[in-house]
Design a protein around this motif. Structure first.
Motif, mmCIF file in Angstrom:
data_model
loop_
_atom_site.group_PDB
_atom_site.id
_atom_site.type_symbol
_atom_site.label_atom_id
_atom_site.label_comp_id
_atom_site.label_asym_id
_atom_site.label_seq_id
_atom_site.Cartn_x
_atom_site.Cartn_y
_atom_site.Cartn_z
ATOM 1 N N GLU A 139 -80.041 -9.175 -37.279
ATOM 2 C CA GLU A 139 -79.395 -10.281 -37.974
ATOM 3 C C GLU A 139 -78.719 -9.825 -39.259
ATOM 4 O OE1 GLU A 139 -81.912 -13.604 -38.595
ATOM 5 O OE2 GLU A 139 -82.486 -13.818 -36.483
ATOM 6 N N GLY A 140 -77.587 -10.452 -39.527
ATOM 7 C CA GLY A 140 -76.880 -10.182 -40.763
ATOM 8 C C GLY A 140 -75.984 -8.964 -40.747
ATOM 9 N N THR A 141 -75.797 -8.348 -39.583
ATOM 10 C CA THR A 141 -75.002 -7.110 -39.522
ATOM 11 C C THR A 141 -73.688 -7.282 -38.768
ATOM 12 O OG1 THR A 141 -76.051 -6.303 -37.483
ATOM 13 C CG2 THR A 141 -77.135 -5.753 -39.574
ATOM 14 N N ARG A 142 -73.368 -8.469 -38.327
ATOM 15 C CA ARG A 142 -72.137 -8.663 -37.570
ATOM 16 C C ARG A 142 -70.907 -8.424 -38.440
ATOM 17 N NH1 ARG A 142 -72.386 -14.102 -33.761
ATOM 18 N NH2 ARG A 142 -74.327 -13.582 -32.646
ATOM 19 N N THR A 143 -69.914 -7.787 -37.818
ATOM 20 C CA THR A 143 -68.592 -7.698 -38.428
ATOM 21 C C THR A 143 -67.560 -8.008 -37.348
ATOM 22 O OG1 THR A 143 -67.031 -6.291 -39.642
ATOM 23 C CG2 THR A 143 -68.447 -5.198 -38.039
ATOM 24 N N SER A 194 -68.615 -0.514 -43.169
ATOM 25 C CA SER A 194 -69.404 0.216 -44.160
ATOM 26 C C SER A 194 -70.884 0.315 -43.805
ATOM 27 C CB SER A 194 -69.254 -0.430 -45.539
ATOM 28 O OG SER A 194 -69.720 -1.777 -45.526
ATOM 29 N N ALA A 195 -71.386 -0.587 -42.976
ATOM 30 C CA ALA A 195 -72.805 -0.578 -42.632
ATOM 31 C C ALA A 195 -73.118 0.312 -41.435
ATOM 32 C CB ALA A 195 -73.282 -1.998 -42.355
ATOM 33 N N PHE A 196 -72.097 0.926 -40.825
ATOM 34 C CA PHE A 196 -72.296 1.651 -39.577
ATOM 35 C C PHE A 196 -72.169 3.150 -39.803
ATOM 36 C CE2 PHE A 196 -70.861 -2.584 -38.665
ATOM 37 C CZ PHE A 196 -71.645 -2.977 -37.591
ATOM 38 N N SER A 197 -73.038 3.900 -39.098
ATOM 39 C CA SER A 197 -73.063 5.360 -39.216
ATOM 40 C C SER A 197 -73.222 5.973 -37.838
ATOM 41 C CB SER A 197 -74.220 5.808 -40.117
ATOM 42 O OG SER A 197 -74.112 5.252 -41.407
ATOM 43 N N PRO A 198 -72.782 7.230 -37.658
ATOM 44 C CA PRO A 198 -72.997 7.901 -36.376
ATOM 45 C C PRO A 198 -74.473 7.899 -35.993
ATOM 46 C CG PRO A 198 -71.444 9.142 -37.699
ATOM 47 C CD PRO A 198 -71.972 8.056 -38.592
ATOM 48 N N VAL A 244 -71.555 -4.403 -28.901
ATOM 49 C CA VAL A 244 -70.158 -4.811 -28.970
ATOM 50 C C VAL A 244 -70.041 -6.094 -28.155
ATOM 51 C CG1 VAL A 244 -67.774 -4.208 -28.452
ATOM 52 C CG2 VAL A 244 -69.376 -2.428 -29.190
ATOM 53 N N HIS A 245 -69.579 -7.149 -28.813
ATOM 54 C CA HIS A 245 -69.536 -8.471 -28.190
ATOM 55 C C HIS A 245 -68.099 -8.846 -27.870
ATOM 56 C CE1 HIS A 245 -70.837 -12.623 -27.401
ATOM 57 N NE2 HIS A 245 -69.760 -13.016 -28.070
ATOM 58 N N VAL A 269 -68.971 -6.710 -33.705
ATOM 59 C CA VAL A 269 -69.877 -5.575 -33.537
ATOM 60 C C VAL A 269 -71.056 -5.789 -34.480
ATOM 61 C CG1 VAL A 269 -70.144 -3.072 -33.709
ATOM 62 C CG2 VAL A 269 -67.967 -4.037 -32.942
ATOM 63 N N ALA A 270 -72.255 -5.480 -34.017
ATOM 64 C CA ALA A 270 -73.453 -5.617 -34.845
ATOM 65 C C ALA A 270 -74.399 -4.464 -34.587
ATOM 66 C CB ALA A 270 -74.163 -6.945 -34.563
#
Length: 607
Positions: free
Chosen positions: A196-200, A220-224, A230-231, A294-295
């Motif tokens: 929760e709270g990570t959707r962009t 910015s919240a995503f890393s390898p 993916v919705h 994407v979350a």
């Protein structure tokens, strides 16, 4: 269902393709030596997302033949054939492991129930520490007969259930009694769940098919290494464009929230606000139809590195020397869910009612190979006899053989790709292999042969079949395959494709019956490639129906381009690599050989 109105809606779409955004296929280019090059990825300095495209002057074109060479082209939407090699155990990047045996069981005398004894041994292995590869060890069941009146479960990572052969003199596990449970249920506690709270939101009006790059508003919240969902959303407009809102009772009109799909993926790179994913998209994400997001995801409830190998699984049933219709016995040999990077190999299922291997919605990156399904026992009716069934993400079924199934190689509703069936064969088939219903997307049928009284291999609009099956699949590729009836129908704004054709005897009666069935169900008119068993809605769905094309296997060539020859050699046989069709067929049929009627009786009845 109002078939007349729906037919009119689709004809408007067909006759004016330039007024609609239509998807097409891309991203394959043949080298001069007739080998297929797929711009995908390899490990090292080349990561997914570095796609190149070849634009076609004809935006509706799929593939073309020039000077004897097959040249796939890109369309003006940027859509391309997905890289179907991103399937199976660790995305087919390594061979299946040989896990050390840590516990051994011998068969017992008589008719004793072995359920508790085998389950205790499985649990003992599950309690052992895992090694650096995540493997705890294998439980070896020595050759002989084991009787299971209950259900066997594996719910910890790193456990392998192994026998001493899938043949009748190997390790035979019989599901006893009239309970319709699955014999072996392998599952974690949960699948991939959104954090929760990570959707962009997706930041472009249209993300094309086959890409590894997803522009988002804020990456910015995503890393390898991150697990993500993916919705791809759907709205009423999309449902109406497909004509799926017109179903009338007892059929069920499609609801957008049901057809909004989640794809399990992993981040392999981030460039600004573009997220680069491992497996490609298998459908366009479009603002006009609801957009997407994407979350970050939690996959901690899944188990992994689990295997079943070298066993023969048999369902007891009310034995009759000629009839095979008893429904009151074990339905499934192996069911997997909430699982990733696992495998089933060298197994045979006999007499089950529904499936030999069933990969449920949260089964991901599972390889099933060298598996056989024989002599199914159940009514020949709906919800019966789906021997090799995929409902999950990025799975591979390769070198599988089936007899007496209905939908032998099949996907359930809503199945998200990519998924692939490769070098499989069905005999005595009682219906068609296909994406069965309700818009499964991103599947490859690669060198699949289906023979039998009602055999077929296709992707269609099944219309009001069932409770409203409708468009059964999108972005399905049928490659160098053969069946009594074959074909493809493109849904609006998506594509399906038949490439190459294994010449089979034309059965005019069967072809006419199947064609009429689809036309009556969907309200759409099909055409036929003269002299073949192939039917279609749009002619551009059928490419090179004159015979087989090179490369022989799309999956193998895509894997070769992504990871090199060693990766192909690690998971295929020499016959596959050499294109030796006779040997491939002989090896598949060998898994179905029995020792005669008395041996069938042994499988069916406890001695």
């Amino acid at each position: 269902m109002q078939k007349k109105d729906r037919h009119k809606s689709n004809n408007n779409f067909i006759n004016t393709p330039s007024t609609k955004q239509r998807t097409s296929l891309c991203q394959l280019v043949l080298l001069p030596i007739m080998l297929l090059t797929v711009y995908a990825c390899g490990f090292g300095d080349k990561i997914p997302g570095s796609e190149n495209t070849v634009q076609s002057d004809d935006p509706g074109a799929l593939l073309r033949i020039e000077n004897g060479q097959l040249i796939p082209v890109a369309d003006n939407n940027g859509d391309r054939i997905p890289d179907f090699s991103w399937v199976g155990y660790h995305h087919s990047s390594r061979p299946l492991p040989d896990v050390s045996t840590v516990k051994i069981l011998e068969p017992t005398e008589g008719n004793a129930d072995d359920t508790d004894r085998i389950q205790a041994a499985i649990d003992a292995v599950a309690a052992m520490p895992a090694n650096a590869d995540g493997h705890r060890g294998a439980l070896l069941l020595k050759s002989g007969v084991y009787r299971v009146y209950g259900q066997l479960r594996i719910n910890e990572s790193g456990v392998v259930l192994r026998g001493e052969g899938q043949h009748q003199q190997g390790t035979v596990i019989i599901a006893m009694g009239t309970d319709t449970r699955s014999l072996l249920y392998i599952h974690g506690t949960a699948g991939m769940t959104e954090i929760e709270g990570t959707r962009t939101p997706v930041a472009e009006a249209r993300v094309p098919v086959g890409t590894h790059r997803i522009p988002v508003q804020d990456a910015s919240a995503f890393s390898p290494g991150d697990k993500i969902i993916v919705h791809r959303a759907a709205n009423d407009h999309w449902v109406e464009e497909l004509g799926m809102h017109l179903f009338e009772y007892p059929n069920v009109p499609w609801k957008p929230e049901v057809y909004s799909f989640n794809w399990n993926r992993r981040v392999v790179g981030v460039e600004g606000n573009t997220i680069i994913i491992d497996a490609p998209t298998v459908h366009a994400i479009e603002d006009q139809f609801g957009g997407g997001w994407v979350a970050l995801a939690d996959g901690s409830g899944r188990i992994q590195e689990v295997g079943v190998e070298h066993v023969r699984l048999v369902s007891d049933f009310d034995y009759h020397p000629t009839e095979r219709t008893d429904p009151y016995h074990s339905r499934n040999a192996i069911v997997m869910d909430n699982i990733v990077n696992s495998w089933v190999r060298n197994i045979t299922g006999v007499h089950f009612a529904f499936a030999t291997v069933y990969l449920r919605p949260q089964a991901q990156q599972v390889t099933v190979m060298d598996a056989a399904n024989l002599d199914m026992v159940s009514p020949i009716a709906g919800s019966q006899r789906y021997p090799f069934l995929i409902n999950g993400h990025q799975n591979l079924m390769m070198r599988c053989y089936s007899e007496t199934g209905r939908h032998d190689f099949v996907l359930q509703a809503f199945t998200p790709g990519p998924n692939a069936f490769v070098d499989c064969r069905a005999e005595e088939a009682l219906s068609v292999s296909e994406p069965h219903h309700r818009y499964s997307h991103g599947v490859l049928f690669d060198n699949i042969e289906v023979f039998g009284p009602a055999a077929g291999l296709w992707v269609m609009n099944r219309g009001d079949s069932g409770t409203g099956h409708g468009w059964s699949g999108a972005w399905t590729v049928i490659w160098n395959s053969g069946a009594k009836v074959m074909g493809a129908m493109d849904p609006p704004f998506a594509r399906n494709l038949v490439v190459g054709y294994r010449t089979t005897e034309v059965d005019e009666r069967s072809l006419t019956n199947r064609k009429n069935w689809i036309q009556n169900r969907s309200g759409l008119q099909l055409n036929r490639i003269e002299g073949t068993n192939i039917v279609y809605l749009h002619r551009h769905s059928i490419v090179y129906p004159e015979g087989m094309v090179e490369p022989r296997s799309l999956f193998m060539e895509q894997l070769r381009q992504r990871l090199g020859d060693e990766a192909v050699e690690a998971i295929t046989t020499s016959a596959q690599r050499n294109g030796d069709l006779e040997t491939i067929t002989a090896e598949l049929k060998q898994m179905g050989i029995t020792d005669g009627p008395e041996q069938v009786a042994r499988d069916a009845q406890v001695q």
